[in-house]
Design a protein around this motif. Sequence first.
Motif, PDB file in Angstrom:
ATOM      1  N   ALA A  16       0.811  -1.221   0.000  1.00  0.00           N
ATOM      2  CA  ALA A  16       0.000   0.000   0.000  1.00  0.00           C
ATOM      3  C   ALA A  16       0.846   1.274   0.000  1.00  0.00           C
ATOM      4  N   LEU A  17       0.250   2.323  -0.559  1.00  0.00           N
ATOM      5  CA  LEU A  17       0.767   3.685  -0.449  1.00  0.00           C
ATOM      6  C   LEU A  17       0.032   4.368   0.703  1.00  0.00           C
ATOM      7  N   ALA A  18       0.585   5.499   1.154  1.00  0.00           N
ATOM      8  CA  ALA A  18      -0.076   6.296   2.187  1.00  0.00           C
ATOM      9  C   ALA A  18      -0.350   7.697   1.666  1.00  0.00           C
ATOM     10  N   TRP A  19      -1.426   8.278   2.152  1.00  0.00           N
ATOM     11  CA  TRP A  19      -1.714   9.711   1.976  1.00  0.00           C
ATOM     12  C   TRP A  19      -2.099  10.230   3.344  1.00  0.00           C
ATOM     13  N   GLN A  25       4.806   0.780   7.169  1.00  0.00           N
ATOM     14  CA  GLN A  25       4.613  -0.402   6.342  1.00  0.00           C
ATOM     15  C   GLN A  25       4.168  -0.065   4.921  1.00  0.00           C
ATOM     16  N   CYS A  26       4.104   1.242   4.611  1.00  0.00           N
ATOM     17  CA  CYS A  26       3.690   1.654   3.274  1.00  0.00           C
ATOM     18  C   CYS A  26       4.897   1.806   2.349  1.00  0.00           C
ATOM     19  N   ARG A  27       4.676   1.595   1.061  1.00  0.00           N
ATOM     20  CA  ARG A  27       5.769   1.674   0.078  1.00  0.00           C
ATOM     21  C   ARG A  27       6.215   3.107  -0.152  1.00  0.00           C
ATOM     22  N   ALA A  28       5.278   4.060  -0.067  1.00  0.00           N
ATOM     23  CA  ALA A  28       5.606   5.475  -0.273  1.00  0.00           C
ATOM     24  C   ALA A  28       4.477   6.319   0.276  1.00  0.00           C
ATOM     25  N   LEU A  29       4.794   7.575   0.572  1.00  0.00           N
ATOM     26  CA  LEU A  29       3.800   8.595   0.897  1.00  0.00           C
ATOM     27  C   LEU A  29       3.567   9.430  -0.350  1.00  0.00           C
ATOM     28  N   VAL A  30       2.298   9.673  -0.680  1.00  0.00           N
ATOM     29  CA  VAL A  30       1.959  10.513  -1.819  1.00  0.00           C
ATOM     30  C   VAL A  30       1.433  11.852  -1.300  1.00  0.00           C
TER      31      VAL A  30
END
Length: 359
Positions: free
Chosen positions: A189-192, A257-262
């Motif tokens: 998952a990505l994060a926002w 645990q997220c792949r990236a923050l957008v």
Amino acid sequence: MPTTRRLLLISTPVGPLGSGLGGGVELTLQNLCQGLRARGHRVTVAAPEGSALAGVPVVEVAGQLQPTAHTQGRNTPITLPGDSVLGNLWRYARQHQGEFDLIVNLAYDWLPFYLSEFFDTPVAHFVTMGSLSEAMDEAIRQVARQFPGRLGAYTRTQADTFGVANTFVILGSAIDLAQYDFCASPGEALAWMGRISPEKGLEDALEAAAMAQVPLKILGKLEDANYWQRLCDRFPEAADCYLGFLPTAELQQVLRQCRALVMTPRWVEAFGNVAIEALACGVPVIAYARGGPAEIVQPGVTGWLVPPDDVPGLATAIARIDQLDRQACRRQAETDYSLDALAARFEQWFESIIQALER
């Protein structure tokens, strides 16, 4: 070692500390107080009733909350509700100013800037957003003319929006790195993260995640219910993606645990504390090259910068996440954004103001 100073920090009047209504200002205030106290300074915070700040004396002040600046138009007249908490905070500051060496304003509002000349104790202004209204711009320019050196900002990009950037001291931000755990092996998952409000551009992150066919976790204060409903109508999966406004300990458990923050700001973000929270967990940042995030992200090292409002560009950057080293993200956070580094920068600024009056 610099002189121990008695400091009164005046919080944002839009909500109690701990409510999330103040956005990144709340985190900045917490971290600044922690860093300054660790360096021996005596710190008191005045804030709206119901505020809580770990380990820091808080004077709770009653009154009606102030409308948020980012929800007003550029030409909206100055407003002050009856029994305004903003007015009451600054009445407290004036009554007790003799107990302090310096008063530090963190409210993005016209009144504290106007009142600067009526205080005997110097008032420093840490400006927490970019230009949003003509009235605020003029109030800030007036302080720049009358009291050189009294304006601070997160980033040069933010200061540039007021047309008097050379009068600002650039101070950055920080987080308590001990509260954020590094994660070398993330999930899919990505994060926002951020206030759910139109200027944050959450729809762009939802669209980019759909294009890239990766899940998105949404974290933050639900500020604009109508906007959120429109997003849920357009993106039915959004409601299941929203995890709420979490305390730091729980937030970082999800974030790391997220792949990236957008980051998808539609406005000039003054800084972007969520970016350094992500870096501290080893999470790369994909952001529009607009405002503060453009001064934080190191392209190709700790994230990717995308032309503003370019949703396909976000999707392309998402596909390149695995080229980045998560250890490099944590190193940048440790080098540039520690509490002591932030407190030292503010301490130097405060001393320059106080000593200018003592000469």
